[in-house]
Design a protein around this motif. Structure first.
Motif: not given
Lengths: 195, 811
Positions: A121, A144, A154, B602, B605, B631-632, B643, B688, B729, B731, B734, B796-797
């Motif tokens: 990651k 990708t 982030s 994942s 992806f 590939k996504q 998830r 993870d 995790s 994360i 957006e 985000k942090n």
């Protein structure tokens, strides 16, 4: 002997710094030719005499790097955050740079993927892999991988911006105007957020 | 085979010719004068001279063409993933010692050469071996690894006192793909052959090797006398060259004509080639043992077969043992006849001492050592049969069987032997205990398991059944079974992809439904608990695995959309659009299920599952690299929310045993699956970094008496307790925003009793619930909304721990 070691430390630091900061360098003109730029930037360290193996001196001092390159604030911040990722990832990024300099893209990719086996990651490794694919003109893959990097990036705004730059360029190359437009919008967003 | 046949036929023809010649001579001899006899003899002499010369010329041609053109068939060598040692890596001193043992490193008091290690209080020192990886040769290094609290603290290259960040150990050999004629061989270049081996061969087998021309008349005489008088060490009259000829060109039959051929060819061989070339061929050719149906040829192979170590690492006593086998690999087989082997080894050592190759002290020391034969060859093909099966299948897409078997390819795979061993042991234990508890007769339950690395799609471990028989049915790849509720995340993902209509709180109806099946019959599914739950929130329906709610949701969404999602998740097989698909009437193998969950784990992806990373040719030249393909296929935000729902399955849903048995590892995510009459028990779950899919069931398709929760899940937990996956995790992508909810309604963000859920930012639900214990007095909703948005940015942090706390309402 001491002198060589110092040069080595300096060059290692510069190499890492520039590699990581490169993603932070983001004027439009630079971004139009990032492929060449990357090579040129890392290429300036071609004759540092670094071995092609994953060895770094753990006693690397950021001060040395800063005083040598004298970066502006933005670069400074970014380099510190990148350096704080992990020595392992940095070692692989450096390894990949050495291979890229030698024109051996396949080994550069192999090295980055080896890094990802350990730190799956790590956004820096994904980003570096994306730029490697961009250099190889593997546009779809570059997009990708840049997205993948963003998924873990982030908090690292410059890195995210660089990923969008990769996406923008690759989308343009693919003729995906919509994709490129969206990416440019994101680049702009990150640029304004910074100021 | 054909070569040998031809050879025999030619020999027959030759002898037939000479017989006819003789009979003609007899006939013509009657009533003739003595001068004509002389003429005839002369004629005969010339003819046989010509024949003899032609024969020798022919043999000469064979010797040169076959010797030079000889290409040994080399089996492909398959390696596990190498262990990467890096600062901060979680590995203890004892674990690393185990790795060294599996790589057949010797534990020594002081380091002398490659393949040795030495344990100290807080560190391990070792000398690594040279090893050719795809990207470069890893040179032998003298390394010290220091440990602290179960982690690597530092790595020092002692040769130059440099600190290393990372060091890659050579990988373990896990299997070989053999030539059709079942020969095993490890070629050793002449410059890597230990001098002691050459000396021992000369001393024991052929003292005049460097002086004779292929045959040794004195040697034959000496051997005859020695054999008659001593009765001890049996000496043969054959030179090394003759022995090589015998192994190389001739059949094993003991006939006079073969002996003649042997002598002529030995002389011819000596004429054409140097002593070094002959010795090198001998060392790589000679037969030294039998491994099942396979012959062990050459000293390199024998070193690996008897000691699991490279030839150049062997001690004098070990080399002497291999030399002992030249005279009778089966008679002196050290695994079967240790006493005999030891005796002969020591005879060889004393012979070496007598001839001045060893000092008396060294000879005595070497003779005092035990045999120390390795127990079982580490690359025994029975060790990881299911994984190797998958490797072979993936290789066959790119390589011809011939090349795989003969060209000495070196195949680097993704197998993590530590993980594989853990999974295998867990399968054995859990299956036995389940059989007992469910009163099933022993051996009826079967299992399959696939463990992968999430982001890179590498198969880390694979179990195809509980028996480690290489011919066993590989259930991980070939057991195509209905997947039951494992299909459900695809239904809920499809819903969450329509963010304007669905979110985690959306109510769906858990009520009876009657649908027409493809054959016209009515399909009326039921919940597992036979209850009807009415309107339930989407997240509850998935975490409790409600069938009726899922079917209603799926029918609302449209079967075609669910099928599309399944394909996007990586299911390549054709998927029939029947309503029963929504409850998992879809038949898949554990490997296919793994591919599907890989994409979920994942973040949308898709990475094709891989077992092979690189292929090198026999000289270490890179041939092929199977890099990361990615590939996504599904958008990140919908997968992110799915998830999250799956983590609820593990914390409070059907897989809540995870929360009970591994509380410190949460959040983890997964889904249970059970099929009709408890035939199949499934669990697919991930942290993870690692994904694991387990199937339990019976080969005869009878009931396993297990649900996904009571069977596969328990095994999954057994395994994961040892593998220690990283907690999930979150994360945040957006366009996702977290918001607090209580009783399936959004509440103010400062509500202590509330739980956070992720939503698509643009479709964040309105605050509709009330919170009993609001801390903040300011009731302005607008202001709070603003606060939440600010918090989102900070998220985000934030650390993973913060998210875990918030997610599970731990304050």
């Amino acid at each position: 002997m001491k002198k060589t070691k110092l040069i080595k430390i300096l060059s290692t630091g510069i190499l890492i710094f520039i590699n990581l900061c490169f993603s932070a360098c983001s004027t439009t003109s630079e971004h139009n030719t990032p492929v060449e730029d990357r090579t040129a930037t890392t290429g300036s360290h071609q004759d540092t005499g670094k071995e092609n193996n994953v060895v770094t001196n753990t006693k690397k001092e950021p001060e040395t790097i800063q005083s040598t390159v004298a970066p502006d604030d933005e670069h400074h911040q970014e380099s510190i955050s990148a350096q704080s990722t992990s020595p392992v990832a940095l070692a692989f990024l450096e390894d990949a740079d050495n291979y890229t300099i030698a024109g051996d893209s396949a080994r550069a990719v192999a090295s980055l993927e080896r890094g990802l086996d350990i730190e799956p990651k790590n956004p820096w490794l994904w980003n570096r892999l994306a730029s490697e694919r961009l250099q190889q003109k593997l546009w779809a893959e570059a997009i990708t991988l840049a997205k993948k990097s963003n998924a873990f990036a982030s908090g690292h705004k410059q890195l995210q911006k660089d990923n969008w730059q990769i996406i923008s360029q690759a989308s343009t190359a693919l003729g995906d105007k919509e994709g490129a437009r969206k990416a440019d919008k994101m680049i702009e967003r990150f640029s304004t957020e910074k100021t | 085979m054909t070569g040998k046949k031809k050879r025999t036929q030619t020999k027959k023809k030759t002898s037939r010719k000479s017989k006819t010649g003789k009979s003609k001579a007899r006939k013509s001899g009657t009533g003739r004068t003595s001068s004509s006899y002389k003429y005839l003899i002369l004629q005969l002499f010339v003819i046989s001279l010509l024949c003899g010369t032609a024969y020798v010329v022919w043999l000469n041609h064979r010797v040169t063409s076959e010797f030079e053109g000889k290409r040994w068939s080399l089996p492909a060598r398959v390696y596990a993933r190498p262990l990467e040692l890096y600062v901060g890596a979680t590995i203890s001193k004892n674990e690393l010692s185990k790795v060294f043992n599996s790589l057949a490193y010797q534990h020594v008091a002081s380091l002398h050469g490659p393949g040795q290690y030495h344990k100290q209080a807080n560190s391990i020192r070792f000398i690594s071996r040279n090893f050719d990886f795809w990207d470069r040769r890893e040179q032998s290094k003298r390394i010290e690894i220091e440990f602290s609290a179960g982690k690597i603290q530092s790595i020092t290259d002692e040769t130059n006192a440099k600190q290393l960040v990372i060091f890659r150990l050579e990988p373990q050999l896990i299997g070989k793909i053999y030539p059709e004629h079942n020969e095993d061989r490890v070629l050793v270049p002449y410059d890597e052959v230990p001098v002691f081996l050459v000396e021992a061969l000369v001393a024991v087998e052929d003292r005049h090797f460097y002086r004779h021309f292929g045959i040794d008349l004195k040697g034959i005489l000496r051997a005859m006398i020695s054999n008659i008088t001593s009765g001890g060490l049996r000496q043969g009259g054959s030179t090394l060259t003759q022995q090589l000829v015998k192994n190389y060109f001739l059949t094993r039959e003991r006939t006079f004509s073969r002996k003649i051929n042997e002598v002529i060819m030995a002389v011819l061989l000596e004429r054409h080639y140097s002593k070094a070339e002959i010795m090198s061929a001998y060392i790589n050719e000679i037969y030294l043992g039998q491994h099942g149906a396979r012959g062990v040829h050459g000293f390199g192979t024998a070193a690996e077969f008897y000691f699991s170590r490279p030839l150049n690492e062997l001690n004098n006593d070990e080399i002497a043992l291999l030399v002992a086998l030249v005279r009778g690999a089966s008679y002196y087989n050290p695994r079967k006849h240790a006493d005999r082997a030891l005796k002969r080894r020591n005879l060889i050592l004393s012979l070496m001492q007598q001839q001045g190759y060893l000092s008396t002290a060294d000879a005595n020391k070497a003779s005092a050592r035990p045999l120390k034969i390795s127990k079982k060859p580490s690359w025994s093909s029975a060790k990881y049969p299911a994984f190797l099966d998958l490797v072979r299948r993936q290789l066959q897409k790119n390589y011809q069987t011939e090349d795989l078997r003969n060209e000495g390819l070196r195949i680097f795979t993704t197998l993590n032997t530590r993980y594989q061993d853990i999974v295998e042991q867990s399968v054995q234990k859990r299956l036995a205990s389940l059989e007992k508890r469910k009163q099933l007769s022993a051996g009826t339950l079967q299992a399959a398991s696939v463990i992968t690395s999430i982001e890179t799609g590498e198969v880390l471990a694979l179990v195809g059944g509980r028996n480690k028989n290489s011919n066993d049915f590989n259930r991980a790849l070939d057991a195509i079974r209905p997947i039951g509720s494992l299909v459900k995340p695809a239904v809920y993902l499809t819903a969450l992809m329509q963010a304007d209509k669905y979110n985690s709180l959306t109510l769906i109806e858990d009520k009876p439904v009657s649908l027409k099946q493809y054959d016209g019959s009515a399909w009326e599914p039921e919940n597992y608990d036979n209850k009807i739950h009415g309107d339930v929130a989407l997240h509850t329906a998935l975490s409790k695995s409600y069938n009726l709610a899922t079917v209603n949701l799926g029918m609302q969404l449209g079967l075609n959309k669910v099928v599309k999602t399944l394909h996007a998740l990586g299911i390549e097989a054709e998927i029939p659009e029947y309503p029963s698909l929504l409850l998992g009437s879809l038949n898949l193998s554990p490997l296919q299920v793994t591919q599907m969950y890989q994409t979920l784990a994942s973040g949308g992806f898709q990475v094709p599952l891989r077992t092979i990373k690189e292929v090198l040719d026999k000289d270490g030249k890179p041939l092929e690299r199977y890099g990361l393909e990615i590939k996504q296929t599904v958008e990140s935000k919908s997968v992110f929310m799915t998830r999250h729902l799956l983590s609820e399955v593990a914390s409070s849903g059907t897989a809540r045993s995870i929360a009970a048995r591994m509380p410190g590892s949460l959040p983890l995510a997964g889904k249970t699956g059970t099929t009709n009459e408890l035939r199949d028990s499934w669990f697919a779950g991930f942290g993870d970094d690692v994904l694991g899919v387990i199937w339990l069931g019976r080969d005869d398709n009878q009931s396993s008496r297990l649900t996904g929760s009571s069977g596969a899940l328990q095994l999954w937990i057994d395994i994961m307790q040892d593998l220690k996956p990283q907690p999930l995790s979150f994360i945040t992508p957006e366009d996702i925003e977290w918001a607090k909810t209580l009783d399936d309604q959004r509440v103010q963000d400062d509500c202590l009793a509330a739980v956070a859920y992720p939503f698509v930012q643009a479709y964040l639900p309105e605050i509709s619930g009330t919170c009993q214990n609001t801390l903040i007095q300011d009731a302005s909703v607008n202001k709070r909304e603003k606060n939440i948005k600010t918090e989102r940015k900070d998220e985000k942090n934030e650390t993973n721990k913060d998210i875990i706390n918030r997610h599970f309402n731990i304050h």
